[in-house]
Write a protein that holds these residues in place. Structure first.
Motif, PDB file in Angstrom:
ATOM      1  N   THR A 136      42.522 -40.705 -51.867  1.00  0.00           N
ATOM      2  CA  THR A 136      41.441 -39.897 -53.025  1.00  0.00           C
ATOM      3  C   THR A 136      40.587 -38.977 -52.375  1.00  0.00           C
ATOM      4  N   MET A 137      40.664 -37.768 -52.729  1.00  0.00           N
ATOM      5  CA  MET A 137      39.520 -37.037 -52.004  1.00  0.00           C
ATOM      6  C   MET A 137      38.344 -36.732 -52.833  1.00  0.00           C
ATOM      7  N   GLN A 138      37.021 -36.737 -52.040  1.00  0.00           N
ATOM      8  CA  GLN A 138      35.955 -36.912 -52.588  1.00  0.00           C
ATOM      9  C   GLN A 138      35.599 -35.706 -53.740  1.00  0.00           C
ATOM     10  N   TYR A 139      36.278 -34.540 -53.447  1.00  0.00           N
ATOM     11  CA  TYR A 139      35.901 -33.546 -54.429  1.00  0.00           C
ATOM     12  C   TYR A 139      37.255 -33.315 -55.505  1.00  0.00           C
ATOM     13  N   ARG A 140      38.024 -34.045 -55.325  1.00  0.00           N
ATOM     14  CA  ARG A 140      39.392 -34.062 -56.562  1.00  0.00           C
ATOM     15  C   ARG A 140      39.100 -35.050 -57.858  1.00  0.00           C
ATOM     16  N   THR A 141      39.947 -34.488 -58.565  1.00  0.00           N
ATOM     17  CA  THR A 141      39.977 -35.574 -59.838  1.00  0.00           C
ATOM     18  C   THR A 141      40.651 -36.938 -59.446  1.00  0.00           C
ATOM     19  N   TYR A 142      39.929 -37.967 -60.062  1.00  0.00           N
ATOM     20  CA  TYR A 142      40.512 -39.267 -59.756  1.00  0.00           C
ATOM     21  C   TYR A 142      41.905 -39.441 -59.961  1.00  0.00           C
ATOM     22  N   GLY A 143      42.649 -39.933 -59.237  1.00  0.00           N
ATOM     23  CA  GLY A 143      44.173 -40.083 -59.481  1.00  0.00           C
ATOM     24  C   GLY A 143      44.925 -38.926 -58.426  1.00  0.00           C
ATOM     25  N   GLU A 144      44.271 -37.761 -58.154  1.00  0.00           N
ATOM     26  CA  GLU A 144      44.884 -36.901 -57.563  1.00  0.00           C
ATOM     27  C   GLU A 144      44.676 -37.003 -56.111  1.00  0.00           C
ATOM     28  N   THR A 145      45.715 -37.460 -55.181  1.00  0.00           N
ATOM     29  CA  THR A 145      45.756 -37.929 -53.950  1.00  0.00           C
ATOM     30  C   THR A 145      46.278 -36.857 -52.816  1.00  0.00           C
ATOM     31  N   PHE A 146      45.917 -37.092 -51.708  1.00  0.00           N
ATOM     32  CA  PHE A 146      46.325 -36.209 -50.512  1.00  0.00           C
ATOM     33  C   PHE A 146      46.814 -37.026 -49.362  1.00  0.00           C
ATOM     34  N   THR A 147      47.713 -36.433 -48.505  1.00  0.00           N
ATOM     35  CA  THR A 147      48.387 -37.248 -47.488  1.00  0.00           C
ATOM     36  C   THR A 147      48.318 -36.171 -46.430  1.00  0.00           C
ATOM     37  N   LEU A 148      48.367 -36.656 -45.189  1.00  0.00           N
ATOM     38  CA  LEU A 148      48.625 -35.770 -43.989  1.00  0.00           C
ATOM     39  C   LEU A 148      50.146 -35.914 -43.716  1.00  0.00           C
ATOM     40  N   PRO A 149      50.755 -34.561 -43.653  1.00  0.00           N
ATOM     41  CA  PRO A 149      52.323 -34.687 -43.355  1.00  0.00           C
ATOM     42  C   PRO A 149      52.536 -34.876 -41.819  1.00  0.00           C
ATOM     43  N   PRO A 150      53.609 -35.600 -41.759  1.00  0.00           N
ATOM     44  CA  PRO A 150      54.078 -36.124 -40.161  1.00  0.00           C
ATOM     45  C   PRO A 150      54.147 -34.927 -39.377  1.00  0.00           C
ATOM     46  N   ASN A 151      54.472 -33.624 -39.924  1.00  0.00           N
ATOM     47  CA  ASN A 151      54.781 -32.520 -38.988  1.00  0.00           C
ATOM     48  C   ASN A 151      53.527 -31.793 -38.691  1.00  0.00           C
ATOM     49  N   LEU A 152      52.485 -32.409 -38.844  1.00  0.00           N
ATOM     50  CA  LEU A 152      51.310 -31.661 -38.672  1.00  0.00           C
ATOM     51  C   LEU A 152      50.435 -32.420 -37.483  1.00  0.00           C
ATOM     52  N   LEU A 153      50.401 -31.893 -36.355  1.00  0.00           N
ATOM     53  CA  LEU A 153      49.811 -32.326 -35.017  1.00  0.00           C
ATOM     54  C   LEU A 153      48.339 -31.869 -34.985  1.00  0.00           C
TER      55      LEU A 153
END
Length: 310
Positions: free
Chosen positions: A218-235
């Motif tokens: 959960t990102m600190q500036y986003r609505t609770y429950g809205e999540t973020f992930t780093l895609p595996p194709n980002l190096l």
């Protein structure tokens, strides 16, 4: 209308007092206007459409670029990427060493090139990113760089005579969104001078994602429950100057998550690089002789203990 360069001043105050100007270089003018509505289907996920007033760097993917050219009637001839051997030959370094670096980056996903000034860390990072990635961007850390600059944060936006604040993506979220929308492609974010920033402050909860790419936070500036992930194709490729005292601030949390590759003037691939370049250019090699002589010395420091008055 190719090769047009236009200069304009924002205001008379900028021109006469601040001497500030914006120079616009126009490389190509299409024969017909392309309405925004015609591009939304192909570029709806691009930062240009999601946050048109953002100052964050953005990337136009190959597919998006092809879509623009297709609607403009321009045919784009794609150039095949050079092989690792061709890249090594152009850079005058060992193909085996370069292949090992590429393999380490693709497997670990996070690599830091470290070494003293002048060993070509940033240059090599850019060349490697261009070789393996379909899209890449560069940021540089410094002591005042923050989470809001790198990840995302609220930025002032002017509406007529008033201001409001909007959540704007930083370069990390921008390129992560691009990578997530195109999972079959590879994206690289180069972090230059990574040791000069307050890494715990800049990365925040992304420390966790650097190690667990399949997790969500959960990102600190986003609505609770809205999540973020780093895609595996980002190096990630970081560069670090070992002569900088700020390397002491790199804690074990970062050292565990990145592979460190040493670039030293006394070892391959940097050793002998100047001589190879001089020979290829047909120049006098005595400069390389002098450089090898200087690098052959090992400087040691003797710590003196001063007597204590009793």
């Amino acid at each position: 209308m190719d090769d047009i360069t236009a200069s304009y001043y924002k205001t008379e105050v900028d021109k006469d007092v601040l001497e500030t100007r914006i120079v616009i270089s126009i490389d190509k003018v299409f024969d017909s206007y392309i309405p925004k509505a015609e591009l939304e289907a192909d570029m709806s996920s691009n930062i240009i459409f999601r946050a048109p007033q953002s100052t964050s760097p953005f990337i136009v993917s190959d597919n998006e670029f092809d879509a623009i050219l297709g609607k403009s009637g321009v045919k784009q001839q794609k150039q095949s990427k050079e092989s690792i051997e061709q890249l090594a030959d152009r850079l005058l370094i060992s193909a085996h060493w370069l292949e090992s670096l590429r393999t380490e980056l693709l497997s670990k996903r996070q690599v830091i090139l470290q070494g003293p000034p002048g060993t070509g860390k940033t240059f090599l990072a850019r060349e490697l990113a261009q070789h393996i990635a379909d899209g890449w961007a560069v940021v540089q850390f410094h002591p005042s760089y923050a989470y809001e600059d790198f990840v995302e944060g609220f930025r002032p936006v002017k509406h007529g005579d008033s201001f409001s604040y909007e959540l704007k993506p930083g370069p990390l979220v921008a390129i992560a969104n691009e990578a997530a929308s195109q999972p079959s492609k590879t994206f690289v974010l180069i972090i230059d001078e990574i040791n000069r920033g307050n890494l715990a402050k800049i990365f925040g909860e992304l420390y966790f994602l650097l190690e667990y790419r399949d997790a969500e936070v959960t990102m600190q500036y986003r609505t609770y429950g809205e999540t973020f992930t780093l895609p595996p194709n980002l190096l990630f490729i970081g560069t670090m100057n070992t002569a900088d005292r700020s390397i002491a601030s790199l804690d074990m949390a970062i050292r565990r998550r990145f592979s460190f590759v040493e670039l030293s003037p006394s070892r391959e691939p940097i050793s002998g690089l100047l001589r190879k370049w001089l020979e290829r250019e047909g120049l006098d090699s005595r400069v390389a002789d002098a450089m090898d002589y200087v690098n052959s010395f090992t400087v040691s420091y003797t710590h003196l203990t001063l007597p204590t008055n009793r």
